[in-house]
Design a protein around this motif. Structure first.
Motif, PDB file in Angstrom:
ATOM      1  N   GLU A 264       0.846  -1.182   0.000  1.00 21.71           N
ATOM      2  CA  GLU A 264       0.000   0.000   0.000  1.00 21.71           C
ATOM      3  C   GLU A 264       0.884   1.234   0.000  1.00 21.71           C
ATOM      4  O   GLU A 264       1.687   1.432   0.911  1.00 21.71           O
ATOM      5  CB  GLU A 264      -0.872  -0.011   1.256  1.00 21.71           C
TER       6      GLU A 264
ATOM      7  N   SER B 143      -7.528   5.674   6.365  1.00 24.60           N
ATOM      8  CA  SER B 143      -7.365   4.330   6.924  1.00 24.60           C
ATOM      9  C   SER B 143      -8.618   3.511   6.655  1.00 24.60           C
ATOM     10  O   SER B 143      -9.710   4.055   6.473  1.00 24.60           O
ATOM     11  CB  SER B 143      -7.110   4.395   8.430  1.00 24.60           C
TER      12      SER B 143
ATOM     13  N   THR C  79      -6.434   0.456  -0.083  1.00 22.28           N
ATOM     14  CA  THR C  79      -5.652  -0.096   1.018  1.00 22.28           C
ATOM     15  C   THR C  79      -5.155  -1.490   0.633  1.00 22.28           C
ATOM     16  O   THR C  79      -5.609  -2.076  -0.348  1.00 22.28           O
ATOM     17  CB  THR C  79      -6.468  -0.165   2.319  1.00 22.28           C
TER      18      THR C  79
ATOM     19  N   THR D 138      -2.144   0.522  -4.473  1.00 21.85           N
ATOM     20  CA  THR D 138      -1.891  -0.846  -4.024  1.00 21.85           C
ATOM     21  C   THR D 138      -1.496  -1.739  -5.190  1.00 21.85           C
ATOM     22  O   THR D 138      -1.750  -1.405  -6.351  1.00 21.85           O
ATOM     23  CB  THR D 138      -3.137  -1.429  -3.319  1.00 21.85           C
TER      24      THR D 138
END
Length: 171
Positions: A4, A30, A97, A155
């Motif tokens: 990530e 997040s 993520t 990612t």
């Protein structure tokens, strides 16, 4: 193990203002932040029958209920979607993520789902697209939801893509 990139390595798309870019980066800071935002979105969507919460960032939102892979309990998430024929496509980006979103992991383990779009609710047939199918649809998906095209650069994991269609007996 998936990689990530830090958010500051993402490149702001030309079509997005600096202010909107800053807000987007905060919103995807997040996985936990995104999960908390989704819980609040689900609550608003349910309370208004989808009159509020049906759109997020100009894109349509549905409520997806899956069976938790660990708990076995029903879990509901607010997700952007793209209409596709008689069904609906969901992209497991989770803001790019490193891990697949919980809802995608749940569908992989137990491909059972219930959908709410505005005030309409139905049980869905679930199918994960093959990588080839996903690649073929990717241009139309990012045209409909341009942020997926940004998140994919955060990612190295492929985003799972699912097609949900109303069960035959639910139509």
């Amino acid at each position: 193990m998936s990689y990530e990139k830090p958010l500051n390595e993402l490149v702001k798309p030309d079509w997005m203002s600096e202010a909107d870019w800053k807000v987007m980066l905060e919103n995807v800071a997040s996985a936990e932040r995104m999960r908390q935002d989704s819980k609040a979105h689900v609550k608003l969507y349910r309370a208004t029958g989808g009159k509020e919460g049906y759109e997020l960032g100009g894109a349509p939102v549905l409520l997806l209920t899956t069976v938790g892979r660990k708990s076995g309990k029903q879990v509901t998430t607010a997700l952007n979607f793209v209409k596709h024929g008689d069904g609906y496509l969901l992209v497991g980006s989770l803001g790019g993520t490193a891990e697949d979103p919980h809802w995608a992991k749940n569908l992989k383990k137990t491909p059972e789902a219930w959908v709410q779009i505005k005030d309409q609710k139905w049980e869905a047939d679930v199918r994960q697209l093959t990588p080839e199918e996903g690649a073929e649809l990717w241009p139309s998906l990012i045209k409909a939801m341009p942020l997926w095209g940004v998140f994919v650069h955060r990612t190295d994991r492929p985003f799972p893509i699912f097609l949900l269609t109303p069960k035959q007996d639910a139509r």
